[in-house]
Motif scaffolding. Structure first.
Motif, PDB file in Angstrom:
ATOM      1  N   VAL A  66       0.543  -1.153   0.117  1.00  0.00           N
ATOM      2  CA  VAL A  66       0.328  -0.299   0.350  1.00  0.00           C
ATOM      3  C   VAL A  66       0.626   1.383  -0.239  1.00  0.00           C
ATOM      4  CG1 VAL A  66      -1.508   1.459   1.185  1.00  0.00           C
ATOM      5  CG2 VAL A  66      -1.442  -1.503   1.265  1.00  0.00           C
ATOM      6  N   ARG A  67       1.797   0.959   1.155  1.00  0.00           N
ATOM      7  CA  ARG A  67       2.656   2.337   0.754  1.00  0.00           C
ATOM      8  C   ARG A  67       3.180   3.049  -0.787  1.00  0.00           C
ATOM      9  NH1 ARG A  67       4.390   6.058   4.416  1.00  0.00           N
ATOM     10  NH2 ARG A  67       3.658   4.042   6.102  1.00  0.00           N
ATOM     11  N   ALA A  68       3.544   1.866  -0.852  1.00  0.00           N
ATOM     12  CA  ALA A  68       4.341   2.092  -2.400  1.00  0.00           C
ATOM     13  C   ALA A  68       3.775   2.163  -4.155  1.00  0.00           C
ATOM     14  CB  ALA A  68       4.797   0.474  -2.816  1.00  0.00           C
ATOM     15  N   VAL A  69       2.856   2.200  -3.215  1.00  0.00           N
ATOM     16  CA  VAL A  69       1.402   2.704  -4.497  1.00  0.00           C
ATOM     17  C   VAL A  69       1.390   4.130  -4.064  1.00  0.00           C
ATOM     18  CG1 VAL A  69      -1.146   2.813  -4.646  1.00  0.00           C
ATOM     19  CG2 VAL A  69       0.386   0.492  -5.163  1.00  0.00           C
ATOM     20  N   ALA A  70       1.504   4.356  -2.209  1.00  0.00           N
ATOM     21  CA  ALA A  70       0.710   5.646  -1.897  1.00  0.00           C
ATOM     22  C   ALA A  70       1.773   6.928  -2.155  1.00  0.00           C
ATOM     23  CB  ALA A  70       0.367   5.618  -0.486  1.00  0.00           C
ATOM     24  N   ASP A  71       2.985   5.911  -2.101  1.00  0.00           N
ATOM     25  CA  ASP A  71       4.591   6.786  -2.703  1.00  0.00           C
ATOM     26  C   ASP A  71       4.469   7.422  -4.231  1.00  0.00           C
ATOM     27  OD1 ASP A  71       5.262   6.761   0.095  1.00  0.00           O
ATOM     28  OD2 ASP A  71       6.739   5.240  -0.198  1.00  0.00           O
TER      29      ASP A  71
END
Length: 446
Positions: A8-13
């Motif tokens: 999720v954090r990779a996409v959010a970044d």
């Protein structure tokens, strides 16, 4: 950090930095003169004064609650950081657009600082009461001395609030989230963007319950989903396929469970482009152009260095992966095969197929030209497909690609220009599993 959170954090970044800096990654490029396009929440009255963006982003999510449901919300955005360059002139510093000393260049430029504020977990009983939670990001000034001058980095203080509340909706729990920028009204466009929350998005995690997909809900939740409202965002299920405990409230249209391709070597800040093409274009930049990009922003320097150091194997990985969606299944095709021993690109092979008379079986029904169908777009091939959901259309042709995929060309019955589209061959295309054959009558305009 769990695997789900990492994905999720990779996409959010990627969402956070989308459009931050575009190829050729130089401050002098026209496309980098107008920045901060996504998820910008302007300060109070910025939109009314014509100086900035609307101050609010909001969404409603649905949770299938359990006995101990709890919600955590993370608000993420960028804070603008202005980098001013000053030249040392006999002990006095004067502002300049560019400073070059001993082959190293610094430019006056707007950078950004990542901000992340976490709230919760909130129990179901706490969510029943409106929660108004402050978001406070301090401003500041940093001075970095460099050869021949100094860099002054300044950040304006940011103020905002997150509101969270819940209410029952049938057997589900409707969660209302809103982020609002409450910073002071700006005097001009520069102060407006300096006080804006940039790239704003939310990550929501539920324990003791499950989120409901707002894109493809179960039939039992469809009515509740239709009552959900959103403003300037697009909430989707996040994390690995099958994960229903996380939602990403994105300012960019996404599909459920978005992910970064494993072949990607790193962010290029332009998800509408192809990594391989951008990487090759960076590699062809001159040394002077690369130096200008490095001087523009540290993140641009990272891109240049990464592309320059990329191995042939890593570059080959960017070329993509071909997957057969029909692997292991037997497909009955009513489209004639290209004759054995003949190449598909041979002009004579065209005589083996005739899209206006070829057909495809859909739910046991033969679908061909003049068949009437109801559209149920589900492939997310184009964001505009959402507008065609449940529309009735007339089939104009059936095609099969060289990869064996079948496509049904249609025109919409309620389109006033349907006959014109059919005349010059401008069709909408859908896969067989995206259409529902209708048996009643012919098209009213046929």
């Amino acid at each position: 950090m769990t695997t789900a959170w990492q994905q999720v954090r990779a996409v959010a970044d990627a969402v956070l930095y989308e459009g931050y800096l575009l190829y050729p990654y130089r401050a002098s490029s026209g496309k980098n003169q107008a920045r901060w396009q996504f998820g910008v929440l302007g300060p109070a009255q910025a939109a009314e004064l014509g100086l900035g963006e609307d101050d609010t982003l909001s969404a409603e999510l649905l949770v299938d609650p359990g006995p101990d449901t709890a919600l955590t919300v993370v608000v993420r955005f960028l804070q603008l950081q202005h980098r001013a360059v000053e030249r040392d002139t006999l002990g006095r510093f004067e502002p300049v657009d560019e400073l070059t000393v001993a082959g190293h260049t610094w430019l006056t430029w707007d950078e950004a600082v990542e901000c992340e504020v976490s709230f919760g977990p909130f129990s179901e009983s706490e969510l029943a009461t409106l929660q108004t939670l402050p978001i406070v990001i301090a401003g500041g000034t940093d001075v970095e001395h460099v050869d021949g001058g100094r860099l002054i980095r300044t950040r304006a203080a940011l103020c905002g609030e997150l509101t969270v509340r819940s209410e029952a909706d049938d057997d589900l729990l409707r969660i209302s989230l809103a982020v609002r920028n409450t910073s002071a009204a700006p005097a001009d466009k520069n102060s407006a963007i300096a006080r804006s929350l940039i790239g704003t998005h939310l990550i929501a995690e539920v324990t003791g319950g499950e989120f409901v997909s707002l894109l493809e809900p179960a039939a039992s939740a469809a009515a509740a989903v239709s009552r959900c409202r959103r403003h300037r965002c697009f909430p989707v299920l996040a994390g690995p396929q099958g994960c229903t405990t996380m939602m990403l409230v994105s300012p960019i249209i996404l599909y459920d469970h978005p992910e970064i391709a494993e072949q990607s070597e790193g962010a290029l800040f332009d998800s509408t482009e192809i990594d391989e093409i951008l990487t090759l274009r960076v590699m062809t930049m001159t040394d002077q152009e690369k130096a200008q990009a490095r001087a523009t922003d540290p993140r641009a320097a990272e891109i240049i260095d990464r592309c320059d150091a990329m191995s042939p194997e890593a570059l080959l990985n960017l070329h993509g992966v071909l997957r057969n969606p029909h692997a292991g299944t037997e497909i009955r095709s009513l489209v004639p095969e290209v004759p054995e021993g003949m190449d598909w690109w041979d002009p004579l092979a065209d005589t083996a197929v005739a899209p206006t008379i070829d057909a495809v079986m859909v739910n046991g029904v033969r679908v061909s030209r003049d068949s009437r169908v109801r559209l149920h777009p589900c492939r997310r091939a184009d964001a505009q497909d959402l507008f065609y959901a449940d529309k009735v259309a007339r089939v104009t042709c059936v095609h099969e690609t060289v990869d064996g995929d079948q496509q049904i060309g249609v025109v919409l019955e309620d389109d006033p220009a349907a006959e014109m589209h059919d005349w010059y061959g401008r069709y909408l295309y859908f896969a067989p599993d995206e259409v529902e054959p209708l048996s009643e009558g012919k098209s009213p305009w046929k």
